[in-house]
Design a protein around this motif. Structure first.
Motif, PDB file in Angstrom:
ATOM      1  N   ASP A 129       0.682  -1.307  -0.228  1.00 35.15           N
ATOM      2  CA  ASP A 129       0.002  -0.216   0.134  1.00 35.15           C
ATOM      3  C   ASP A 129       0.796   1.024  -0.320  1.00 35.15           C
ATOM      4  O   ASP A 129       1.948   0.986   0.893  1.00 35.15           O
ATOM      5  CB  ASP A 129      -0.880  -0.479   0.919  1.00 35.15           C
ATOM      6  N   GLU A 130       0.584   1.997  -0.868  1.00 34.10           N
ATOM      7  CA  GLU A 130       1.449   3.246  -0.604  1.00 34.10           C
ATOM      8  C   GLU A 130       1.348   3.887   0.444  1.00 34.10           C
ATOM      9  O   GLU A 130       2.253   4.935   0.658  1.00 34.10           O
ATOM     10  CB  GLU A 130       0.879   4.611  -1.927  1.00 34.10           C
ATOM     11  N   ALA A 131       0.263   3.920   1.121  1.00 38.62           N
ATOM     12  CA  ALA A 131       0.145   4.635   2.718  1.00 38.62           C
ATOM     13  C   ALA A 131       1.227   4.077   3.335  1.00 38.62           C
ATOM     14  O   ALA A 131       1.386   4.371   4.576  1.00 38.62           O
ATOM     15  CB  ALA A 131      -1.755   4.591   2.954  1.00 38.62           C
ATOM     16  N   ARG A 132       1.996   3.129   3.292  1.00 41.07           N
ATOM     17  CA  ARG A 132       3.392   2.492   4.112  1.00 41.07           C
ATOM     18  C   ARG A 132       4.534   3.510   4.005  1.00 41.07           C
ATOM     19  O   ARG A 132       5.692   3.300   4.642  1.00 41.07           O
ATOM     20  CB  ARG A 132       4.039   1.238   3.498  1.00 41.07           C
ATOM     21  N   LEU A 133       4.447   4.308   2.574  1.00 43.15           N
ATOM     22  CA  LEU A 133       5.199   4.645   2.246  1.00 43.15           C
ATOM     23  C   LEU A 133       6.253   6.113   3.276  1.00 43.15           C
ATOM     24  O   LEU A 133       7.127   5.475   3.588  1.00 43.15           O
ATOM     25  CB  LEU A 133       5.458   5.621   0.790  1.00 43.15           C
ATOM     26  N   PRO A 134       5.064   6.536   4.003  1.00 44.73           N
ATOM     27  CA  PRO A 134       5.512   7.875   4.890  1.00 44.73           C
ATOM     28  C   PRO A 134       6.048   6.842   6.199  1.00 44.73           C
ATOM     29  O   PRO A 134       7.622   6.991   6.806  1.00 44.73           O
ATOM     30  CB  PRO A 134       3.934   8.139   5.211  1.00 44.73           C
ATOM     31  N   ALA A 135       5.703   6.236   6.450  1.00 45.88           N
ATOM     32  CA  ALA A 135       5.892   5.377   7.605  1.00 45.88           C
ATOM     33  C   ALA A 135       7.850   4.581   7.381  1.00 45.88           C
ATOM     34  O   ALA A 135       8.657   4.382   8.223  1.00 45.88           O
ATOM     35  CB  ALA A 135       5.409   3.745   7.938  1.00 45.88           C
ATOM     36  N   LEU A 136       7.949   3.870   6.310  1.00 48.40           N
ATOM     37  CA  LEU A 136       9.103   3.970   5.708  1.00 48.40           C
ATOM     38  C   LEU A 136      10.581   4.507   6.167  1.00 48.40           C
ATOM     39  O   LEU A 136      11.263   4.574   6.126  1.00 48.40           O
ATOM     40  CB  LEU A 136       9.224   3.493   3.810  1.00 48.40           C
ATOM     41  N   LYS A 137       9.854   5.951   5.327  1.00 49.68           N
ATOM     42  CA  LYS A 137      10.645   7.226   5.584  1.00 49.68           C
ATOM     43  C   LYS A 137      11.521   7.194   6.723  1.00 49.68           C
ATOM     44  O   LYS A 137      12.118   7.816   7.568  1.00 49.68           O
ATOM     45  CB  LYS A 137      10.607   8.020   4.405  1.00 49.68           C
ATOM     46  N   GLN A 138      10.657   7.288   8.139  1.00 50.83           N
ATOM     47  CA  GLN A 138      10.614   7.928   8.586  1.00 50.83           C
ATOM     48  C   GLN A 138      11.424   6.204   9.312  1.00 50.83           C
ATOM     49  O   GLN A 138      12.592   6.889  10.558  1.00 50.83           O
ATOM     50  CB  GLN A 138       8.954   7.748   9.908  1.00 50.83           C
ATOM     51  N   LEU A 139      12.101   5.648   9.070  1.00 50.33           N
ATOM     52  CA  LEU A 139      12.757   4.159   9.021  1.00 50.33           C
ATOM     53  C   LEU A 139      13.792   4.361   8.819  1.00 50.33           C
ATOM     54  O   LEU A 139      14.569   4.251   9.915  1.00 50.33           O
ATOM     55  CB  LEU A 139      11.934   3.030   9.253  1.00 50.33           C
ATOM     56  N   LEU A 140      13.319   5.311   7.632  1.00 46.35           N
ATOM     57  CA  LEU A 140      14.922   5.864   7.608  1.00 46.35           C
ATOM     58  C   LEU A 140      16.005   6.864   8.013  1.00 46.35           C
ATOM     59  O   LEU A 140      16.750   6.881   8.670  1.00 46.35           O
ATOM     60  CB  LEU A 140      14.864   6.193   5.971  1.00 46.35           C
ATOM     61  N   VAL A 141      14.761   7.548   8.468  1.00 46.34           N
ATOM     62  CA  VAL A 141      15.101   9.005   9.183  1.00 46.34           C
ATOM     63  C   VAL A 141      16.437   8.054  11.197  1.00 46.34           C
ATOM     64  O   VAL A 141      17.061   8.455  11.037  1.00 46.34           O
ATOM     65  CB  VAL A 141      14.260   9.442  10.061  1.00 46.34           C
ATOM     66  N   GLN A 142      15.439   7.029  11.140  1.00 46.36           N
ATOM     67  CA  GLN A 142      15.878   6.741  12.860  1.00 46.36           C
ATOM     68  C   GLN A 142      16.935   5.901  12.188  1.00 46.36           C
ATOM     69  O   GLN A 142      18.494   5.519  13.244  1.00 46.36           O
ATOM     70  CB  GLN A 142      14.955   5.263  13.063  1.00 46.36           C
ATOM     71  N   ALA A 143      17.548   5.153  10.848  1.00 49.62           N
ATOM     72  CA  ALA A 143      18.988   4.643  10.506  1.00 49.62           C
ATOM     73  C   ALA A 143      19.996   5.397  10.378  1.00 49.62           C
ATOM     74  O   ALA A 143      21.311   5.934  11.295  1.00 49.62           O
ATOM     75  CB  ALA A 143      18.284   3.758   9.231  1.00 49.62           C
ATOM     76  N   VAL A 144      19.337   6.758   9.996  1.00 53.44           N
ATOM     77  CA  VAL A 144      20.690   7.911  10.313  1.00 53.44           C
ATOM     78  C   VAL A 144      20.901   8.521  11.147  1.00 53.44           C
ATOM     79  O   VAL A 144      21.726   8.356  11.683  1.00 53.44           O
ATOM     80  CB  VAL A 144      19.664   9.426   9.409  1.00 53.44           C
ATOM     81  N   ALA A 145      19.753   8.947  12.404  1.00 46.75           N
ATOM     82  CA  ALA A 145      20.218   8.833  13.874  1.00 46.75           C
ATOM     83  C   ALA A 145      21.389   8.038  14.307  1.00 46.75           C
ATOM     84  O   ALA A 145      22.212   8.576  15.216  1.00 46.75           O
ATOM     85  CB  ALA A 145      19.180   9.162  14.414  1.00 46.75           C
ATOM     86  N   GLN A 146      20.659   7.312  13.800  1.00 50.31           N
ATOM     87  CA  GLN A 146      21.782   6.276  14.992  1.00 50.31           C
ATOM     88  C   GLN A 146      22.933   5.616  14.486  1.00 50.31           C
ATOM     89  O   GLN A 146      24.385   5.384  14.896  1.00 50.31           O
ATOM     90  CB  GLN A 146      21.271   4.059  14.610  1.00 50.31           C
TER      91      GLN A 146
END
Length: 649
Positions: A389-406
């Motif tokens: 679902d296209e609606a999952r993409l915002p959550a995916l990008k938030q996880l990518l922010v978490q990866a950058v922070a780590q």
């Protein structure tokens, strides 16, 4: 006139400013009644703070002695001063009072409605213990403003600071800064009135004048200080109370300096006529004037130089919106003074505006490792291909922010990390990334458009209004110098509109230049495209370029050095290249003086994101795999540059 003032040597600070530190809210609708204003711009304010800010911007080592509330506005003020290089070690935080606030309107050239919200505010509650003798003695000069003589408690604090200054060979400065409303002499909403005669205020000022070496004010302010029937009688009364050098601000006539007996008229004193400009806003011009005067005075310059600096600073600020952010740097002031005869409207001069934009203190990014996941079409296609679902993409990008922070924490990359995120699928991710001190880019181009179109339509300036100032505008343009005239001119018009919008909004601009794949390109194509944009007056803070040879990098370095020494740098794009291919690209750029790092996306996110969207891995595995790719690329980059990663314990 020579400046005979002697200053102590070996002092850590040039000037300490004691007094008002507040937030200014400036109406953005010029010509409207304050009742009809619909939006405000937020600036640092308060006469003492403006002077400290302006002095620091001109290169003086200034410090602030004041107090703010334990609130968001107080933190805004201290962070703003610190960014400008002002010492805030003696700005206390008041746990009980709020930071002071001022609301201002710009009705016309003579009408500036102003309301002070200063009831029991933090900067009028400076405690006696804040006046530390070692701190006072660390400076060449101490500046006090008249507002802080208007209450018994603040008069006592100011007097104590002045006594310590005089005991420790610190020169003392008074900015009379007379605001009748703050002495209780006009209605609470009448901050605009600048003069109300009052014997009590005059007696108050005359009693403290002997403590000063330099006194600065308008003619009206010297009238209240001296209490005479006219300006010359008032100046004679002031001179009877103090041997200080007197500087009288005369508006469009410039200023007068009197360091001995009072002459028969102000015209008989030493005068500097100043620069003549069209007035937009007189509020804060006096603070800019004093910052400029101090720049010369504290460096031992003669009075002609002091006045030239002062009048130049004042002229620039009256021609601009706001006060503190309108203050010039030294290079900007020098340019203005050299060209003042033709700059009646300084805001219309492109060179001056650019110097004002690029000359101020900014975060330094000598090395940038940026994870780019601003892709929109690619993420949509990936979701479609994996039945997600296209609606999952915002959550995916938030996880990518978490990866950058780590990654930032694990590799100790504070001040070297960044992200590039869209606001179509990445709005929540942008919010999560903002405020961390990262470099943050945000795209505006409609993906794949050629000629260039903006994702939100032609009115790009209206879209930028809602952006945090720390966000960098990123625009990809498929630009070829040999394109058809019609297409090239349309692209250039769009880029010029974007550039102009950025000058107004204050956001930095990154231009990603990629020649269209449908056209043949040679070794000079990108160079010529960049040169063409410089030729039409576009100076982005950042360039984002594809793989270049070492020789091409030398040419880009020379071009940037010649055309825009204020350019922040060039970053490398990835275009879904393998890590091995990127390593080769990094190697070609290793000796470049302008290349600051990389902005790479699909190489890092594509495969982990595909697997996450397909349901093959969970959140933790996605973050781990993205981190592994990102950190491997960082390792390659740093190894190319001869740097080693510092791992967190």
């Amino acid at each position: 006139m020579n400046n005979p003032t002697q200053f102590a040597s070996g002092r850590a600070l040039d000037v300490i400013c004691l007094g008002r530190l507040a937030v200014d809210l400036y109406a953005q609708q010029i010509g409207a009644r304050l009742e009809d204003v619909t939006s405000f711009a937020k600036y640092l304010g308060g006469s003492s703070a403006n002077i400290a800010f302006g002095s620091a911007r001109l290169g003086l080592r200034s410090a602030m002695l004041s107090r703010v509330g334990d609130d968001h506005m107080g933190r805004f003020l201290t962070e703003t001063l610190a960014r400008e290089g002002c010492d805030i070690s003696h700005v206390a935080v008041d746990p009980e009072r709020l930071t002071a606030l001022v609301m201002l309107g710009l009705k016309d050239k003579d009408t500036f409605p102003l309301i002070f919200f200063r009831e029991n505010c933090a900067d009028m509650a400076i405690e006696a213990g804040a006046v530390d003798v070692a701190f006072i003695a660390s400076s060449k000069a101490l500046l006090v403003t008249g507002t802080h003589l208007s209450t018994k408690a603040m008069h006592a604090v100011s007097s104590a600071a002045l006594e310590l200054a005089r005991q420790n060979n610190v020169r003392t400065v008074l900015d009379i800064d007379y605001r009748p409303v703050l002495w209780g002499l006009s209605g609470k909403a009448d901050g605009e009135t600048r003069f109300v005669s009052n014997g009590g205020v005059t007696a108050h000022l005359l009693a403290i004048l002997p403590l000063f070496d330099l006194v600065v004010g308008t003619e009206e302010e010297f009238m209240i200080a001296g209490g005479g029937a006219d300006i010359m009688a008032s100046l004679r009364a002031v001179r009877a109370a103090t041997a200080a050098t007197l500087v009288v601000k005369r508006g469009p006539l410039g200023c007068a300096v009197i360091d001995a007996a009072i002459p028969a008229t102000l015209d008989d004193a030493f005068n500097d006529g100043g620069a003549q400009v069209e007035v937009l806003n007189v509020l804060g011009a006096g603070d800019a004037f004093l910052a400029g005067f101090l720049k010369g005075w504290l460096n031992g310059a003669d009075y002609a130089t002091c006045c030239r600096y002062a009048n130049g600073c004042g002229a620039l600020v009256v021609s601009r919106h706001g006060c503190a952010p309108a203050m010039p740097t030294q290079v900007e002031l020098d340019y203005f003074l050299a060209n003042a005869a033709r700059l009646r409207r300084p805001g219309d001069d492109a060179t001056l505006n650019r110097l004002h934009r690029v000359g101020v203190a900014r975060p330094q990014w000598q090395e940038l490792c940026v994870f780019a996941f601003d892709h929109r079409n690619q993420f949509f296609d990936m979701a479609q291909q994996n039945g997600a679902d296209e609606a999952r993409l915002p959550a995916l990008k938030q996880l990518l922010v978490q990866a950058v922070a780590q990654t930032e924490a694990a590799l100790r990359l504070g001040g070297k990390i960044g992200v590039l995120i869209d606001d179509r699928y990445g709005a929540d991710a942008l919010n999560a990334a903002t405020g961390r001190g990262w470099w943050i880019g945000r795209p505006v181009e409609l993906p794949g458009s050629n000629p260039l179109q903006f994702d939100w339509g032609r009115s790009i300036g209206s879209h930028l209004i809602s952006w945090p100032k720390e966000h960098v505008i990123k625009c990809l343009v498929q630009l070829h110098p040999d394109d058809s005239v019609e297409n090239r001119l349309e692209q250039e018009a769009q880029l010029k509109a974007l550039y102009d919008a950025a000058q107004v909004s204050g956001h930095e601009l990154l231009l990603e230049v990629i020649p269209p794949k449908s056209m043949a390109a040679d070794a000079n194509t990108v160079y010529r495209a960049v040169k063409r944009l410089y030729n039409i007056g576009i100076y982005p803070e950042w360039w984002k370029l594809e793989h270049l040879s070492a020789a091409q990098w030398q040419a880009i370095d020379a071009l940037v050095r010649e055309r825009d020494p204020y350019c922040r740098g060039v970053v490398l794009l990835g275009l879904h290249a393998s890590i091995e291919e990127l390593a080769a690209s990094f190697n070609e750029a290793r000796d470049s003086a302008t290349c600051r790092g990389f902005l790479v996306g699909r190489t890092i996110f594509h495969e982990p994101s595909r697997r996450w969207l397909a349901g093959e891995i969970g959140d933790a595995a996605l973050i781990a795999e993205v981190r592994a790719n990102f950190e491997a690329l960082i390792q390659v980059w740093r190894r190319t540059r001869g740097a080693q990663l510092e791992l967190a314990a």
